[in-house]
Enzyme design. Structure first.
Site, PDB file in Angstrom:
ATOM      1  N   GLU A 287       0.823  -1.214   0.000  1.00 18.42           N
ATOM      2  CA  GLU A 287       0.000   0.000   0.000  1.00 18.42           C
ATOM      3  C   GLU A 287       0.855   1.261   0.000  1.00 18.42           C
ATOM      4  OE1 GLU A 287      -3.063   0.332   2.999  1.00 18.42           O
ATOM      5  OE2 GLU A 287      -4.385  -1.035   1.937  1.00 18.42           O
ATOM      6  N   HIS A 308       8.568 -26.870  -1.363  1.00 18.77           N
ATOM      7  CA  HIS A 308       7.899 -27.963  -2.074  1.00 18.77           C
ATOM      8  C   HIS A 308       6.750 -27.446  -2.941  1.00 18.77           C
ATOM      9  CE1 HIS A 308      10.030 -31.038   0.371  1.00 18.77           C
ATOM     10  NE2 HIS A 308      10.134 -29.991   1.171  1.00 18.77           N
ATOM     11  N   LYS A 422     -14.155  -0.404  -4.072  1.00 21.25           N
ATOM     12  CA  LYS A 422     -15.299  -0.019  -3.223  1.00 21.25           C
ATOM     13  C   LYS A 422     -16.373   0.665  -4.067  1.00 21.25           C
ATOM     14  CE  LYS A 422     -12.520   0.741   0.901  1.00 21.25           C
ATOM     15  NZ  LYS A 422     -11.987   1.754   1.785  1.00 21.25           N
TER      16      LYS A 422
HETATM   17  O1  PA5 Z   1      -3.663   0.963   5.946  1.00 20.62           O
HETATM   18  C1  PA5 Z   1      -4.802   1.393   5.776  1.00 20.62           C
HETATM   19  O2  PA5 Z   1      -5.072   2.583   5.887  1.00 20.62           O
HETATM   20  C2  PA5 Z   1      -5.929   0.449   5.444  1.00 20.62           C
HETATM   21  O3  PA5 Z   1      -5.491  -0.856   5.259  1.00 20.62           O
HETATM   22  C3  PA5 Z   1      -6.955   0.462   6.564  1.00 20.62           C
HETATM   23  O4  PA5 Z   1      -6.326   0.079   7.750  1.00 20.62           O
HETATM   24  C4  PA5 Z   1      -8.125  -0.482   6.265  1.00 20.62           C
HETATM   25  O5  PA5 Z   1      -8.710  -0.137   5.051  1.00 20.62           O
HETATM   26  C5  PA5 Z   1      -9.163  -0.406   7.367  1.00 20.62           C
HETATM   27  O6  PA5 Z   1      -9.612   0.925   7.522  1.00 20.62           O
HETATM   28  P1  PA5 Z   1     -10.400   1.375   8.806  1.00 20.62           P
HETATM   29  O7  PA5 Z   1      -9.526   1.237   9.976  1.00 20.62           O
HETATM   30  O8  PA5 Z   1     -10.755   2.802   8.537  1.00 20.62           O
HETATM   31  O9  PA5 Z   1     -11.617   0.484   8.917  1.00 20.62           O
END
Ligand code: PA5
Length: 431
Positions: A287, A308, A422
């Protein structure tokens, strides 16, 4: 301290290349420390090991105690950065990580993670596994509006209310969210849930050292003081000059390798307790770096199992891979290879040797084979699987990730790409 060994990659990289990248790393690190790079509003994690809300930290430990007293199971509801660090820490530190068989001790306290998928089967299985045991819920969502945990929370909240009534349920629900806004914050305030804060300047994937990771870990009985001490020591160690700085060296090596066409980094381990460290690491790097058509693709394997399955590809497939191995130097237990009277399997030459000795030889042999096959190898040594070294490891990877993002020229702290699915999903659901 955890240490970094890049000597097995020397066949692929010259000292001149390292000398050439060093000033770039140092400059990127300076941008980070002086908060003058991109995303300066997201740098709260840099000082978290020493700069955190002491009163809330006390409340986290008190809540953890209360949860263990009132329940046999803690259901953690969260996804992405709101669960991976906690789950990774739990599996790394527990003596029997995620084993389906929990024999030996009479009464177990279980931590189970939900809201990480939309599978009806999975959530039904969790409910069935809880059975009639007492349980509490820690719902974690910084935004307070993420679909997967929001749906899971509805399910477990309803179960709690059926079992304990509305007021009883409220005493068993712990919410970790934004300090002021979002649907979860509103609900928590209205229902009187004990709440913990994800600080404004800490993004999800950098939040493991906040209540997000600390409450589930403390509830599982893990020493969070040691974890924070490890991170605090790492914070100091990884400000040192390049020659003494394992974090900067790792960042340099992975970037040199990327520039040479090694665009996939595989995080390998020889201890299943590291599997979720790899999942946490993949999110952190995926990310943070994967944007604007750039980024090293983070993958992971667990050896020797994956020798394996993935072993063939790593040895012989496209040469775009480098490997970073997490090696735990001292296991917590010693197990010896038994002697057999008939020696039908021909293994008596190992009888009396420790399993860890065999494991380390497997690692050494694999490293040699992969290097011969054109896969550069980096190793991170972790002295032992303890909360203290886990704290170091979390900070090591977070800082290396932020500097790598700056080296790539991306903002390591946003994630515009995760919105795309989303939008489609909400349209298809008729939102
Ligand atoms: O790193 C990030 O920002 C995302 O992976 C969020 O942690 C994830 O989408 C969950 O978001 P939230 O804590 O707002 O539910």
């Amino acid at each position: 301290m955890i240490s970094f060994d890049y000597s097995p990659a020397q066949k692929f990289i010259s000292e001149a290349e390292i000398a050439a990248i060093e000033p770039l790393i140092t400059t990127a690190a300076r941008l980070l420390e002086s908060r003058t790079g991109s995303g300066p509003e997201w740098l709260g994690w840099l000082d978290l090991p020493i700069k955190y809300d002491r009163a809330e930290y006390k409340r986290i430990k008190a809540a953890a105690k209360r949860i263990r007293k009132q329940s046999e199971v803690l259901v953690v509801v969260g996804i992405g950065g709101s669960y991976l660090g906690g789950k990774a820490g739990l599996e790394f530190c527990q003596p029997t990580p995620a084993l389906p068989i929990r024999g030996g001790r009479k009464k177990h306290f279980d931590v189970v993670f939900t809201g990480t998928n939309l599978s009806s089967d999975y959530h039904a299985q969790v409910l069935e596994a809880i059975g009639d045991r007492d349980f509490s819920v820690n719902v974690i969502s910084k935004s307070g509006t993420t679909t997967e945990p929001a749906i899971a929370f509805r399910i477990f909240k309803q179960k709690l209310e059926e079992k304990y009534g509305k007021a009883g349920a409220a005493e068993r629900i712990y919410a970790t969210t934004d300090k002021a806004k979002g649907a979860l914050k509103t609900l928590a305030a209205r229902e009187g849930y004990e709440s913990f804060v994800v600080p404004d300047d800490v993004g999800g994937r950098f939040s493991v050292l906040t209540a997000v990771g600390l409450l589930p870990l403390a509830a599982a009985g893990i020493d969070v003081d040691a974890l924070m001490r490890g991170a605090a020591d790492a914070r100091i160690a990884y400000k040192k000059p390049f020659a003494e700085n394992a974090c900067y060296q790792y960042t340099a090596l992975r970037n040199i390798l990327k520039n040479k066409g090694k665009e996939i980094e595989i995080l390998a381990n020889y201890e299943p307790r590291c599997n979720f460290i790899a999942e946490w690491w993949k999110q952190l790097y995926g990310e943070s770096e994967g944007k604007d058509g750039k980024g090293i693709f983070p993958a992971s394997v667990t050896f020797t199992a994956d020798l394996h399955s993935m072993g063939q590809y790593i040895q012989d497939g496209r040469r775009t891979i480098f490997e970073t191995v997490l090696e735990i130097d001292r296991p917590q237990t010693e197990m010896l290879v038994p002697k057999s009277e008939d020696d039908l399997d021909g293994l008596n030459y190992l009888a009396g040797k420790s399993l860890d000795y065999v494991n380390k030889k497997a690692a050494e042999g694999t490293r040699m084979a992969h290097i011969d096959g054109g896969v550069p190898n980096l190793t991170i040594h972790i002295p032992e699987a303890s909360p203290y070294y886990l704290g170091q490891l979390f900070f090591f990877f977070e800082k290396a990730c932020a500097i790598s993002g700056y080296m790539l020229g991306v903002n390591p702290f946003d994630q515009p790409g995760v919105e795309a699915y989303k939008k489609n999903m909400f349209r298809l659901l008729g939102k």
